[in-house]
Enzyme design. Structure first.
Site, PDB file in Angstrom:
ATOM      1  N   SER A  13      -4.525 -17.014   3.901  1.00  0.00           N
ATOM      2  CA  SER A  13      -3.798 -16.702   5.132  1.00  0.00           C
ATOM      3  C   SER A  13      -3.509 -18.002   5.881  1.00  0.00           C
ATOM      4  CB  SER A  13      -4.638 -15.782   6.021  1.00  0.00           C
ATOM      5  OG  SER A  13      -4.122 -15.829   7.342  1.00  0.00           O
ATOM      6  N   HIS A  38      -0.268 -15.492   2.317  1.00  0.00           N
ATOM      7  CA  HIS A  38      -0.380 -14.403   3.295  1.00  0.00           C
ATOM      8  C   HIS A  38       0.075 -14.893   4.670  1.00  0.00           C
ATOM      9  CE1 HIS A  38      -2.170 -10.573   4.717  1.00  0.00           C
ATOM     10  NE2 HIS A  38      -2.563 -11.265   5.783  1.00  0.00           N
ATOM     11  N   ASP A  40       0.662 -13.834   8.637  1.00  0.00           N
ATOM     12  CA  ASP A  40       0.273 -12.875   9.672  1.00  0.00           C
ATOM     13  C   ASP A  40       1.256 -12.894  10.830  1.00  0.00           C
ATOM     14  OD1 ASP A  40      -2.216 -11.712   8.683  1.00  0.00           O
ATOM     15  OD2 ASP A  40      -2.963 -13.769   8.758  1.00  0.00           O
ATOM     16  N   MET A  42       2.141 -11.404  14.338  1.00  0.00           N
ATOM     17  CA  MET A  42       1.506 -10.707  15.471  1.00  0.00           C
ATOM     18  C   MET A  42       2.449 -10.760  16.671  1.00  0.00           C
ATOM     19  SD  MET A  42      -2.359 -12.174  15.199  1.00  0.00           S
ATOM     20  CE  MET A  42      -3.195 -12.340  13.618  1.00  0.00           C
ATOM     21  N   HIS A  71       2.214  -9.652   6.504  1.00  0.00           N
ATOM     22  CA  HIS A  71       1.388  -8.608   7.129  1.00  0.00           C
ATOM     23  C   HIS A  71       1.863  -8.432   8.568  1.00  0.00           C
ATOM     24  CE1 HIS A  71      -2.982  -7.659   8.701  1.00  0.00           C
ATOM     25  NE2 HIS A  71      -2.171  -6.630   8.835  1.00  0.00           N
ATOM     26  N   MET A  73       1.595  -7.108  12.072  1.00  0.00           N
ATOM     27  CA  MET A  73       0.757  -6.514  13.115  1.00  0.00           C
ATOM     28  C   MET A  73       1.634  -6.404  14.352  1.00  0.00           C
ATOM     29  SD  MET A  73      -2.576  -8.725  12.098  1.00  0.00           S
ATOM     30  CE  MET A  73      -1.526  -9.826  11.154  1.00  0.00           C
ATOM     31  N   MET A 142      -8.124  -3.579   6.267  1.00  0.00           N
ATOM     32  CA  MET A 142      -8.537  -4.591   7.245  1.00  0.00           C
ATOM     33  C   MET A 142     -10.061  -4.545   7.388  1.00  0.00           C
ATOM     34  SD  MET A 142      -5.976  -6.301   8.145  1.00  0.00           S
ATOM     35  CE  MET A 142      -6.947  -7.351   9.237  1.00  0.00           C
ATOM     36  N   GLY A 149      -8.139 -15.099  13.254  1.00  0.00           N
ATOM     37  CA  GLY A 149      -8.859 -15.546  12.071  1.00  0.00           C
ATOM     38  C   GLY A 149     -10.314 -15.825  12.432  1.00  0.00           C
ATOM     39  N   ASP A 180      -8.601  -7.936   3.867  1.00  0.00           N
ATOM     40  CA  ASP A 180      -8.219  -9.007   4.790  1.00  0.00           C
ATOM     41  C   ASP A 180      -9.186  -9.067   5.969  1.00  0.00           C
ATOM     42  OD1 ASP A 180      -6.850 -10.812   6.398  1.00  0.00           O
ATOM     43  OD2 ASP A 180      -5.092  -9.538   6.700  1.00  0.00           O
ATOM     44  N   GLY A 202      -8.573 -16.752   5.214  1.00  0.00           N
ATOM     45  CA  GLY A 202      -7.986 -17.745   6.105  1.00  0.00           C
ATOM     46  C   GLY A 202      -8.970 -18.845   6.406  1.00  0.00           C
TER      47      GLY A 202
HETATM   48  C1  DX5 Z   1      -6.428 -11.067  11.020  1.00  0.00           C
HETATM   49  C2  DX5 Z   1      -5.416 -11.471   9.971  1.00  0.00           C
HETATM   50  C3  DX5 Z   1      -6.011 -12.136   8.807  1.00  0.00           C
HETATM   51  C4  DX5 Z   1      -6.742 -13.401   9.117  1.00  0.00           C
HETATM   52  C5  DX5 Z   1      -7.865 -13.509   8.161  1.00  0.00           C
HETATM   53  O1  DX5 Z   1      -5.801 -10.375  12.021  1.00  0.00           O
HETATM   54  O2  DX5 Z   1      -4.702 -10.336   9.493  1.00  0.00           O
HETATM   55  O3  DX5 Z   1      -5.075 -12.331   7.747  1.00  0.00           O
HETATM   56  O4  DX5 Z   1      -5.955 -14.561   9.038  1.00  0.00           O
HETATM   57  O5  DX5 Z   1      -8.605 -14.606   8.511  1.00  0.00           O
HETATM   58  P1  DX5 Z   1     -10.109 -14.831   8.102  1.00  0.00           P
HETATM   59  O6  DX5 Z   1     -10.142 -14.933   6.599  1.00  0.00           O
HETATM   60  O7  DX5 Z   1     -10.410 -16.108   8.790  1.00  0.00           O
HETATM   61  O8  DX5 Z   1     -10.897 -13.657   8.594  1.00  0.00           O
HETATM   62 ZN    ZN Z   2      -3.487 -10.551   7.574  1.00  0.00          ZN
END
Ligand code: DX5
Ligand code: ZN
Length: 227
Positions: A13, A38, A40, A42, A71, A73, A142, A149, A180, A202
Site C-alpha cells: 500500500s 495498492h 488507498d 479516501m 481501494h 474508501m 479489512m 496506515g 488489508d 503498508g
Molecule cells: C487502511 C488502508 C490500508 C493501509 C494499510 O485504511 O486501506 O491499505 O494502507 O496499512 P498498514 O499495512 O500499515 O496497516
Molecule cells: Zn487499502
C-alpha cells in the site's frame, strides 16, 4: 499456491510511501517482486482522512508496471467508481457499507473494463457480501478500521476470512481473497492459513529500513501459512 488455487500475491500500500517520491518508491517495490500496487482513495467523509483522487491514479498509471489495485474508501462509490476505471485502475474495490446498489456498481466497474472488488469493514458481518460474491473478482477483508496506515491488526478478521472462503467454496466461485490492515510477518501466516491469497501491507513495507527486503520477508512468512 494458496488454498484458493490462486498464487499468493503481495500488494504494497503506497499510503505509507514517501509521496514526494512516489514513482521511485513504486519502482523499488516492483523490482522487489510486488504483484499489485495498492492505492488507498479516501474522501474525508467515509473515513476521517483524505488522500488521492483520479488525477493521481491517472499519473500513477503512467509509471506503474504492475496492476493498480484501487481501494475506494469513499461515501458515494455508485457515482464515482467509474472515475477510477477511466483513470486506469485495474481493480476497483468498493465498500459494501457505502453502496446502496452494490451489484449495479460492481457491474458498472466490469463494463468499464476493470476488475470489480467488494470490501467490508471490521464491524460488518461476512454475510453482507454473500450476494455479490458471484459478481466480483476480489473480496477485500479489512483487518483495521480504514482511514490510516500503521494500525494494529484486528484478530477477529482471521475468522471472517475463513467464513468468506467457505462461502465462496459453497457457492462455487473463486474471487481473490485479500486482507488489508496490520499485515506483517506475524499476521500474514494467520490470514493465509484461513484462506487469504492476497496481502496488502503498508507500514510493514514502507516503514521498514529496507522495504524491498521487508516485502520478500512478508512473502516468506505468508508462505508459512500455507503448510
Ligand atoms: C487502511 C488502508 C490500508 C493501509 C494499510 O485504511 O486501506 O491499505 O494502507 O496499512 P498498514 O499495512 O500499515 O496497516
Ligand atoms: Zn487499502
Amino acid at each position: 499456491m494458496s488454498t484458493t488455487g490462486h498464487e499468493l500475491f503481495i500488494a504494497p500500500s503506497i499510503l505509507s510511501a514517501d509521496f514526494t517520491r512516489l514513482a521511485e518508491e513504486i519502482q523499488m517495490i516492483e523490482d522487489a517482486g510486488a504483484d499489485w500496487v495498492h492505492v488507498d482513495v479516501m474522501d474525508g467523509h467515509f473515513v476521517p482522512n483524505l488522500t488521492i483522487g483520479p488525477p493521481v491514479v491517472k499519473a500513477l498509471k503512467r509509471v506503474v508496471r504492475k496492476p493498480l489495485d484501487v481501494h475506494l474508501m469513499v461515501e458515494d462509490p455508485d457515482r464515482t467508481a467509474e472515475w477510477y476505471v477511466d483513470a486506469g485502475a485495474d481493480m476497483v474495490t468498493v465498500h459494501v457499507e457505502a453502496s446502496a446498489h452494490i451489484g449495479r456498481t460492481v457491474e458498472a466497474i466490469r463494463r468499464g473494463g476493470a476488475s470489480p472488488g467488494v470490501t467490508l469493514n471490521p464491524g460488518t458481518p461476512a454475510s453482507e457480501v454473500r450476494e455479490v460474491l458471484p459478481l466480483v473478482d476480489l473480496v477485500l477483508v479489512m483487518s483495521v478500521n480504514p482511514g490510516f496506515g500503521g494500525q494494529a491488526f484486528i484478530e477477529t478478521s482471521v475468522a471472517k476470512v475463513a467464513e468468506i472462503r467457505a462461502m465462496c467454496r459453497e457457492m462455487g466461485v473463486e474471487p481473490r481473497l485479500e486482507v488489508d490492515g496490520g499485515i506483517d510477518c506475524t499476521t500474514a501466516p494467520l490470514v493465509v492459513s484461513a484462506g487469504a491469497d492476497t496481502l496488502v501491507a503498508g507500514n510493514a513495507i514502507f516503514g521498514a529500513e529496507d522495504p524491498a527486503a521487508a516485502l520478500r520477508q512478508i512473502r516468506r512468512c505468508a508462505a508459512a501459512g500455507l503448510v
